[in-house]
Design an enzyme around this catalytic site. Structure first.
Site, PDB file in Angstrom:
ATOM      1  N   LYS A  55       0.863  -1.176   0.000  1.00  0.00           N
ATOM      2  CA  LYS A  55       0.000   0.000   0.000  1.00  0.00           C
ATOM      3  C   LYS A  55       0.902   1.228   0.000  1.00  0.00           C
ATOM      4  O   LYS A  55       1.686   1.448   0.929  1.00  0.00           O
ATOM      5  CB  LYS A  55      -0.910  -0.004   1.227  1.00  0.00           C
ATOM      6  N   ARG A  81     -11.135   9.098   1.341  1.00  0.00           N
ATOM      7  CA  ARG A  81     -11.110   9.704   2.665  1.00  0.00           C
ATOM      8  C   ARG A  81     -12.336  10.583   2.894  1.00  0.00           C
ATOM      9  O   ARG A  81     -12.819  10.699   4.019  1.00  0.00           O
ATOM     10  CB  ARG A  81      -9.803  10.482   2.855  1.00  0.00           C
ATOM     11  N   LYS A  94       0.885   9.843   5.965  1.00  0.00           N
ATOM     12  CA  LYS A  94       1.017   8.430   6.327  1.00  0.00           C
ATOM     13  C   LYS A  94       2.314   7.815   5.800  1.00  0.00           C
ATOM     14  O   LYS A  94       2.426   6.605   5.652  1.00  0.00           O
ATOM     15  CB  LYS A  94      -0.203   7.656   5.819  1.00  0.00           C
ATOM     16  N   LYS A 139      -2.112  -1.626  -3.888  1.00  0.00           N
ATOM     17  CA  LYS A 139      -2.978  -0.450  -3.793  1.00  0.00           C
ATOM     18  C   LYS A 139      -2.113   0.801  -3.817  1.00  0.00           C
ATOM     19  O   LYS A 139      -1.172   0.881  -3.016  1.00  0.00           O
ATOM     20  CB  LYS A 139      -3.801  -0.511  -2.501  1.00  0.00           C
TER      21      LYS A 139
END
Length: 335
Positions: free
Chosen positions: A203, A213, A226, A257
């Protein structure tokens, strides 16, 4: 007489196999079927709610009762599985995402309803904490750090709670180190040996997640980024190393992803491990296609199907896509 083209090509003409529809079908190397599709869906509290998501035209948040109705249509079309994502009430979100452990939380309510009313469709659930935290991160925030080990302990507990509710596959997306092994151990100790793990093995810290989101209500909550736990988009070798650890820890399936920007990773993972590999065609990918189609800049239906086929060509066994039901309808008409 030998044509100059025959002299150049040595009588090898690639167009021979393209000359008619029937020959093209005979030699087609990859095919997309409804069996390749997983439908990500967004769940909200209350009843009789179908709420459009502005940044994802055609995608709705649904209350559990309306989700059950939509799941019945998907199952009738042959879609094998849903992946559920909750938009949890703000009053239930906190620094540690404690509501993720509640047996009756929104995602578990959805699972129970789906398994009761649409038992023929698979249910895939995520144990990442971002829908449950007040800060929008996938793990527990202590000061300025997303703490790894404490988060792993919590998502392993959440995985058991989700399996108790009837989840068929746990799909952990929070990218903490050691999470797959911890979840496998927790599931087995709780008697859930038959519950699979679809690891979000690679990811990436991508810019393609924005509409998602918004859909789960974390866009305005996120503090910082992140990048300390998602993979740098520049790093392919690191991604494969990350996936290898998940394989060693007991993952049954692997996911990449986002999707289209990382087709090379899909191919490398399939070649390296031989496990089922899935791509997540994420919200930003969907939104780009849909927006361009709405503006008349592309043929949306053809681009939808072409992108889904690209995942198959890259070695994917299936695709999580917001186009799942739409693509299933198109495939049913074609069939």
């Amino acid at each position: 007489m030998t044509n100059i083209v025959d002299q150049i090509t040595g009588h090898r003409r690639m167009r021979r196999n393209r000359k008619a529809d029937w020959t093209r079908r005979l030699v087609q190397e990859n095919r997309l079927t409804v069996d390749d599709l997983i439908w990500p869906v967004f769940v909200v509290p209350s009843t009789n709610v179908v709420e459009p998501i502005p940044s994802m035209p055609g995608v709705n948040r649904m209350s559990v009762d309306r989700l059950v109705e939509a799941a019945k249509e998907a199952a009738d079309l042959g879609v094998p599985a849903l992946a559920t994502f909750p938009n949890v009430e703000m009053s239930l979100r906190d620094e540690t995402g404690s509501n993720s452990l509640a047996a009756d939380n929104l995602i578990n309510q959805a699972t129970r309803a789906l398994k009761k009313h649409v038992p023929q469709i698979g249910v895939i659930t995520d144990v990442a904490l971002d829908p449950f935290t007040s800060h929008g991160h996938d793990g527990i925030l202590r000061g300025s750090e997303i703490v790894n080990d404490e988060t792993v302990a919590q998502v392993a507990r959440a995985a058991v709670v989700q399996a108790d509710a009837g989840s068929d596959i746990i799909a952990p997306s929070e990218m903490m180190d050691g999470r797959i092994g911890a979840i496998r151990q927790a599931l087995d100790e709780a008697g859930h040996q038959n519950v699979g793990i679809m690891s979000y093995a690679t990811k990436f810290a991508s810019a393609f997640y924005g509409p998602y989101r918004e859909a789960i209500g974390t866009g305005g909550l996120l503090k910082g980024d992140k990048k300390t736990y998602y993979i740098d988009p520049a790093n392919g070798t690191e991604a494969i190393r990350d996936a290898a650890l998940d394989v060693e820890e007991g993952a049954d399936m692997l996911m990449v992803k986002p999707g289209l920007p990382y087709l090379d990773i899909c191919f490398r993972m399939k070649e390296a491990f031989g496990l089922p590999v899935f791509a997540y065609q994420v919200s930003g990918e969907y939104a780009q296609i849909r927006a361009a189609a709405i503006n008349g800049w592309i043929d949306g239906d053809r681009v939808m199907m072409e992108t889904l086929l690209a995942f198959k060509r890259a070695g994917c066994d299936g695709i999580l896509t917001y186009f799942a039901v739409e693509a299933a309808r198109a495939l049913a008409k074609k069939g």
